[in-house]
Motif scaffolding. Structure first.
Motif, PDB file in Angstrom:
ATOM      1  N   GLN A 163       0.821  -1.208   0.000  1.00 39.46           N
ATOM      2  CA  GLN A 163       0.000   0.000   0.000  1.00 39.46           C
ATOM      3  C   GLN A 163       0.862   1.268   0.000  1.00 39.46           C
ATOM      4  OE1 GLN A 163      -2.553  -1.076   3.470  1.00 39.46           O
ATOM      5  NE2 GLN A 163      -4.239  -0.586   2.095  1.00 39.46           N
ATOM      6  N   VAL A 164       1.898   1.271   0.839  1.00 38.43           N
ATOM      7  CA  VAL A 164       2.810   2.419   0.890  1.00 38.43           C
ATOM      8  C   VAL A 164       3.480   2.615  -0.463  1.00 38.43           C
ATOM      9  CG1 VAL A 164       4.963   3.272   1.912  1.00 38.43           C
ATOM     10  CG2 VAL A 164       3.196   2.271   3.370  1.00 38.43           C
ATOM     11  N   ASP A 165       3.909   1.521  -1.074  1.00 35.76           N
ATOM     12  CA  ASP A 165       4.586   1.579  -2.364  1.00 35.76           C
ATOM     13  C   ASP A 165       3.677   2.136  -3.453  1.00 35.76           C
ATOM     14  OD1 ASP A 165       7.199   1.081  -3.195  1.00 35.76           O
ATOM     15  OD2 ASP A 165       6.612  -0.722  -4.302  1.00 35.76           O
ATOM     16  N   LEU A 166       2.391   1.793  -3.389  1.00 38.56           N
ATOM     17  CA  LEU A 166       1.440   2.248  -4.398  1.00 38.56           C
ATOM     18  C   LEU A 166       1.118   3.734  -4.264  1.00 38.56           C
ATOM     19  CD1 LEU A 166      -1.145  -0.694  -4.492  1.00 38.56           C
ATOM     20  CD2 LEU A 166       0.291   0.062  -6.390  1.00 38.56           C
ATOM     21  N   VAL A 167       0.884   4.196  -3.023  1.00 42.71           N
ATOM     22  CA  VAL A 167       0.394   5.553  -2.840  1.00 42.71           C
ATOM     23  C   VAL A 167       1.520   6.585  -2.764  1.00 42.71           C
ATOM     24  CG1 VAL A 167       0.344   5.657  -0.303  1.00 42.71           C
ATOM     25  CG2 VAL A 167      -1.420   6.845  -1.640  1.00 42.71           C
ATOM     26  N   TYR A 172      -1.757  11.981  -3.559  1.00 40.46           N
ATOM     27  CA  TYR A 172      -2.996  11.777  -2.811  1.00 40.46           C
ATOM     28  C   TYR A 172      -2.833  12.180  -1.347  1.00 40.46           C
ATOM     29  CZ  TYR A 172      -4.959   8.825  -6.564  1.00 40.46           C
ATOM     30  OH  TYR A 172      -5.442   8.344  -7.750  1.00 40.46           O
ATOM     31  N   SER A 173      -3.937  12.689  -0.776  1.00 35.81           N
ATOM     32  CA  SER A 173      -4.009  12.786   0.680  1.00 35.81           C
ATOM     33  C   SER A 173      -4.263  11.386   1.222  1.00 35.81           C
ATOM     34  CB  SER A 173      -5.158  13.710   1.103  1.00 35.81           C
ATOM     35  OG  SER A 173      -4.921  15.029   0.654  1.00 35.81           O
ATOM     36  N   VAL A 174      -3.707  11.088   2.398  1.00 36.11           N
ATOM     37  CA  VAL A 174      -3.785   9.737   2.952  1.00 36.11           C
ATOM     38  C   VAL A 174      -4.250   9.817   4.399  1.00 36.11           C
ATOM     39  CG1 VAL A 174      -2.516   7.606   3.448  1.00 36.11           C
ATOM     40  CG2 VAL A 174      -1.881   8.990   1.464  1.00 36.11           C
ATOM     41  N   ILE A 175      -5.159   8.907   4.774  1.00 41.21           N
ATOM     42  CA  ILE A 175      -5.530   8.730   6.180  1.00 41.21           C
ATOM     43  C   ILE A 175      -4.902   7.431   6.663  1.00 41.21           C
ATOM     44  CG2 ILE A 175      -7.389   8.479   7.861  1.00 41.21           C
ATOM     45  CD1 ILE A 175      -9.267   9.829   5.894  1.00 41.21           C
ATOM     46  N   ILE A 176      -4.153   7.496   7.746  1.00 41.20           N
ATOM     47  CA  ILE A 176      -3.527   6.305   8.335  1.00 41.20           C
ATOM     48  C   ILE A 176      -4.252   5.994   9.645  1.00 41.20           C
ATOM     49  CG2 ILE A 176      -1.395   5.272   9.212  1.00 41.20           C
ATOM     50  CD1 ILE A 176       0.156   7.246   7.490  1.00 41.20           C
ATOM     51  N   TYR A 177      -4.822   4.803   9.727  1.00 31.47           N
ATOM     52  CA  TYR A 177      -5.505   4.368  10.944  1.00 31.47           C
ATOM     53  C   TYR A 177      -4.617   3.374  11.696  1.00 31.47           C
ATOM     54  CZ  TYR A 177      -9.827   6.290   8.935  1.00 31.47           C
ATOM     55  OH  TYR A 177     -10.784   7.116   8.414  1.00 31.47           O
ATOM     56  N   GLY A 178      -4.685   3.412  13.000  1.00 30.27           N
ATOM     57  CA  GLY A 178      -3.925   2.459  13.800  1.00 30.27           C
ATOM     58  C   GLY A 178      -3.965   2.823  15.268  1.00 30.27           C
ATOM     59  N   LEU A 307     -14.605  17.550   5.477  1.00 26.80           N
ATOM     60  CA  LEU A 307     -13.157  17.486   5.609  1.00 26.80           C
ATOM     61  C   LEU A 307     -12.681  16.036   5.521  1.00 26.80           C
ATOM     62  CD1 LEU A 307     -10.579  19.092   6.097  1.00 26.80           C
ATOM     63  CD2 LEU A 307     -10.990  18.905   8.561  1.00 26.80           C
ATOM     64  N   TYR A 308     -13.458  15.127   6.098  1.00 27.78           N
ATOM     65  CA  TYR A 308     -13.132  13.699   5.991  1.00 27.78           C
ATOM     66  C   TYR A 308     -13.046  13.264   4.533  1.00 27.78           C
ATOM     67  CZ  TYR A 308     -14.230   8.740   5.526  1.00 27.78           C
ATOM     68  OH  TYR A 308     -14.248   7.434   5.127  1.00 27.78           O
ATOM     69  N   TYR A 309     -14.023  13.658   3.719  1.00 27.39           N
ATOM     70  CA  TYR A 309     -14.017  13.243   2.315  1.00 27.39           C
ATOM     71  C   TYR A 309     -12.871  13.880   1.531  1.00 27.39           C
ATOM     72  CZ  TYR A 309     -18.484  10.971   3.114  1.00 27.39           C
ATOM     73  OH  TYR A 309     -19.464  10.140   3.579  1.00 27.39           O
ATOM     74  N   ARG A 310     -12.448  15.076   1.953  1.00 29.96           N
ATOM     75  CA  ARG A 310     -11.281  15.705   1.317  1.00 29.96           C
ATOM     76  C   ARG A 310     -10.012  14.893   1.585  1.00 29.96           C
ATOM     77  NH1 ARG A 310     -11.288  19.362  -2.807  1.00 29.96           N
ATOM     78  NH2 ARG A 310     -13.223  20.528  -2.676  1.00 29.96           N
ATOM     79  N   PHE A 311      -9.885  14.390   2.808  1.00 23.04           N
ATOM     80  CA  PHE A 311      -8.679  13.646   3.181  1.00 23.04           C
ATOM     81  C   PHE A 311      -8.708  12.201   2.669  1.00 23.04           C
ATOM     82  CE2 PHE A 311      -8.068  16.441   7.185  1.00 23.04           C
ATOM     83  CZ  PHE A 311      -7.312  17.331   6.454  1.00 23.04           C
ATOM     84  N   ASN A 312      -9.892  11.659   2.470  1.00 20.44           N
ATOM     85  CA  ASN A 312     -10.026  10.222   2.228  1.00 20.44           C
ATOM     86  C   ASN A 312      -9.804   9.833   0.761  1.00 20.44           C
ATOM     87  OD1 ASN A 312     -10.502   7.594   3.202  1.00 20.44           O
ATOM     88  ND2 ASN A 312     -12.617   7.650   2.464  1.00 20.44           N
ATOM     89  N   GLU A 313      -8.708  10.294   0.184  1.00 19.00           N
ATOM     90  CA  GLU A 313      -8.356   9.854  -1.170  1.00 19.00           C
ATOM     91  C   GLU A 313      -7.715   8.461  -1.138  1.00 19.00           C
ATOM     92  OE1 GLU A 313      -7.566  13.909  -3.658  1.00 19.00           O
ATOM     93  OE2 GLU A 313      -5.965  13.315  -2.291  1.00 19.00           O
ATOM     94  N   PHE A 314      -7.106   8.141  -0.017  1.00 16.08           N
ATOM     95  CA  PHE A 314      -6.509   6.820   0.168  1.00 16.08           C
ATOM     96  C   PHE A 314      -6.365   6.588   1.667  1.00 16.08           C
ATOM     97  CE2 PHE A 314      -3.269   3.503   0.119  1.00 16.08           C
ATOM     98  CZ  PHE A 314      -3.627   2.753  -0.990  1.00 16.08           C
ATOM     99  N   SER A 315      -6.625   5.382   2.116  1.00 11.33           N
ATOM    100  CA  SER A 315      -6.481   5.093   3.545  1.00 11.33           C
ATOM    101  C   SER A 315      -5.658   3.827   3.751  1.00 11.33           C
ATOM    102  CB  SER A 315      -7.847   4.946   4.223  1.00 11.33           C
ATOM    103  OG  SER A 315      -8.543   3.829   3.715  1.00 11.33           O
ATOM    104  N   ILE A 316      -4.930   3.803   4.855  1.00 13.87           N
ATOM    105  CA  ILE A 316      -4.062   2.670   5.206  1.00 13.87           C
ATOM    106  C   ILE A 316      -4.342   2.282   6.649  1.00 13.87           C
ATOM    107  CG2 ILE A 316      -1.661   1.977   5.644  1.00 13.87           C
ATOM    108  CD1 ILE A 316      -0.798   3.758   3.350  1.00 13.87           C
ATOM    109  N   ASP A 317      -4.471   0.998   6.899  1.00 12.50           N
ATOM    110  CA  ASP A 317      -4.613   0.491   8.262  1.00 12.50           C
ATOM    111  C   ASP A 317      -3.302  -0.135   8.709  1.00 12.50           C
ATOM    112  OD1 ASP A 317      -7.620   0.423   9.340  1.00 12.50           O
ATOM    113  OD2 ASP A 317      -7.654   0.212   7.165  1.00 12.50           O
ATOM    114  N   VAL A 318      -2.755   0.363   9.801  1.00 11.42           N
ATOM    115  CA  VAL A 318      -1.542  -0.220  10.377  1.00 11.42           C
ATOM    116  C   VAL A 318      -1.970  -1.220  11.436  1.00 11.42           C
ATOM    117  CG1 VAL A 318       0.633   0.232  11.565  1.00 11.42           C
ATOM    118  CG2 VAL A 318      -0.299   1.936   9.985  1.00 11.42           C
ATOM    119  N   PRO A 319      -1.718  -2.511  11.228  1.00 11.81           N
ATOM    120  CA  PRO A 319      -2.202  -3.518  12.186  1.00 11.81           C
ATOM    121  C   PRO A 319      -1.470  -3.417  13.518  1.00 11.81           C
ATOM    122  CG  PRO A 319      -0.821  -4.552  10.526  1.00 11.81           C
ATOM    123  CD  PRO A 319      -1.003  -3.135  10.099  1.00 11.81           C
TER     124      PRO A 319
END
Length: 495
Positions: A163-167, A172-178, A307-319
């Protein structure tokens, strides 16, 4: 001489730290509760604060917030017990630089203090809490060649790497969850380093550690005289990150009015400093992080949905670390080698039982907790490999603690005095009645109803004897109220 304020209600710990830190070239002030600590803070103006989490008049979380309101960029180290690991994780989220655990080890404390002060003094000067120039401000965190995120070899890590390699090459703006401590900022740095902006700045801002009154100034900057105490112009994080990447950690903690201004900046790619009239074009890639889903925060009214939709161009979940068993030893070895370098030691690895303990433990504090556990164990060990005796209690006894939590039902103790059995005539003014309930006709064939009544009669009589005919205690033990008990006693001629 650098100044350190120690806040702890244990006078022995205060004296120990004052002597030890004094011998190592620090000026130390002592406070024994949060209130006096805040009073000393204003006059003493420390370069660093060490505080116990459990104080008499307030807890460390509340104290941390109040320290950050006055001196947002003074590093705070929290002293806690290993049984409070989850609390330690929370104070890190609130802006603490790090935590040390009891019992205290002088060498470990000294290493942590020096790292915190080095990071603080390396930051450029900028406005203080009142906007005044010359005091410290959060430094833009820029990745260096020595910093490297370890992805590991497990399937979760490989998917994260892909995912990191792709984005990364995109804009893109990215949201990272974890979860807290899982490495969200390190992932953001990796995205920046692999992007076309890698030669530009990487600026990180912890939105949860900044006072609500200062959040707008930190993001957008301000002009001289914009508000009381704004004695000089300030460059905000957006302008600092021009041509590079801006990382907003725990973005849902931003005040709602700042979110409105942020939405406009993201849309227009122009900003206006607080108190200013000139609009400045900006070229910034935005990466945000959160430990809760922003869409859920939006539904609760905590975060703007647009604002959420502006940021949510790509999201990543860190397990979390507990879901990455294949990588636990990879991370452990990485932290061990890094700690060897810090302490100048040659610890080669981990004993077999330690490996087993690491694999079974749940790591609620994730990578941050593992790093601190290994730092402490490396400092303590006198062997070539880290032994189980070097680990904290809750890791060594994890299985037992889990078993106690899940298998032990709650028990409500009931005090029943031991009273000798007294002959029935003590209780009755007339001969004892038959065991058959009085409302069952004599000579009738035994049935289920009569058996139930006999059993109830026996139970009531036995309980009354047990408590010396104390009707309140008997009713409590039988699980009925006193009125019900009186009625039944009357029916059975027991009154």
């Amino acid at each position: 001489m650098q100044k350190i304020l120690v806040i702890d209600d244990d006078t022995d710990i205060c004296l120990l730290l004052r002597r030890f830190l004094g011998r190592n070239g620090f000026e130390v002030a002592i406070a024994h509760n949060g209130t006096s600590g805040l009073e000393i803070l204003t006059d003493f103006k420390p370069d660093l604060v060490m505080t116990d989490f459990r104080l008499g008049d307030m807890d460390g979380g509340e104290l941390l917030v109040r320290i950050k309101e006055q001196f947002p960029h003074v590093p705070v180290i929290v002293i806690t017990g290993y049984s409070d690991i989850k609390i330690a994780v929370n104070v890190m989220k609130q802006g603490a630089y790090d935590y040390v655990t009891k019992p205290l080890f002088p060498d470990e404390i000294l290493v942590t203090i020096r790292k915190a002060l080095d990071q603080s003094t390396a930051q450029p000067s900028a406005p203080s809490v009142n906007g005044e120039a010359g005091s410290s401000t959060p430094a833009p965190k820029r990745p260096t060649g020595s910093e490297q995120y370890i992805f590991g070899n497990g399937p979760e890590s490989k998917y994260l790497y892909r995912q990191v390699d792709l984005v990364a090459p995109t804009n893109y703006s990215v949201i990272i969850y974890g979860e807290s401590g899982s490495g969200k900022e390190a992932v953001a740095q990796e995205i920046h380093k692999r992007s076309k902006r890698s030669s530009g700045p990487f600026v990180a801002m912890d939105c949860g550690a900044i006072s609500k009154d200062l959040a707008g100034s930190e993001l957008f900057g301000h002009e001289k005289g914009a508000f009381t105490g704004a004695l000089n112009q300030k460059i905000g994080h957006f302008e600092q990150a021009h041509g590079g990447t801006l990382f907003l950690d725990e973005v849902s903690n931003l005040p709602y009015d700042v979110q409105v201004s942020l939405l406009r900046v993201v849309q227009e790619r122009k900003l206006r400093r607080l108190g200013g009239t000139k609009e400045t074009p900006i070229d910034v890639r935005i990466i945000v992080a959160s430990n809760e889903r922003l869409i859920e925060s939006a539904k609760k009214g905590k975060f703007r949905e647009d604002l959420y939709y502006r940021f949510n161009e790509f999201s990543i979940d860190v397990p979390p670390l507990r879901e990455r068993n294949a990588d636990i030893l990879v991370f452990a070895d990485y932290f061990l080698q890094a700690t060897n370098g810090e302490l100048g030691k040659q610890v080669r690895g981990f004993a077999d039982d330690v490996v087993d303990l690491f694999m079974r433990y749940e790591w609620p504090g994730n990578l941050r907790e593992m790093r601190n556990v290994i730092k402490r164990a490396t400092l303590l060990t006198d062997s070539e490999a880290i032994q189980s005796r070097d680990l904290p209690f809750e890791i060594v006894h994890f299985n037992k603690l889990q078993s106690m939590e899940t298998n032990t039902p709650p028990v409500t103790p009931v005090y029943v005095p031991e009273i000798p059995v007294i002959p029935p005539q003590t209780y009755y003014s007339e001969p004892p009645v038959s065991l058959v309930a009085p409302d069952v006709p004599k000579g009738e064939k035994p049935n289920l109803r009569s058996a139930a009544l006999e059993a109830e009669y026996d139970m009531i009589l036995k309980t009354l004897k047990q408590v010396n005919f104390n009707k309140s205690k008997a009713a409590q033990l039988l699980g009925i109220d006193r009125k019900t008990l009186y009625n039944k006693m009357k029916n059975y001629h027991l009154s």
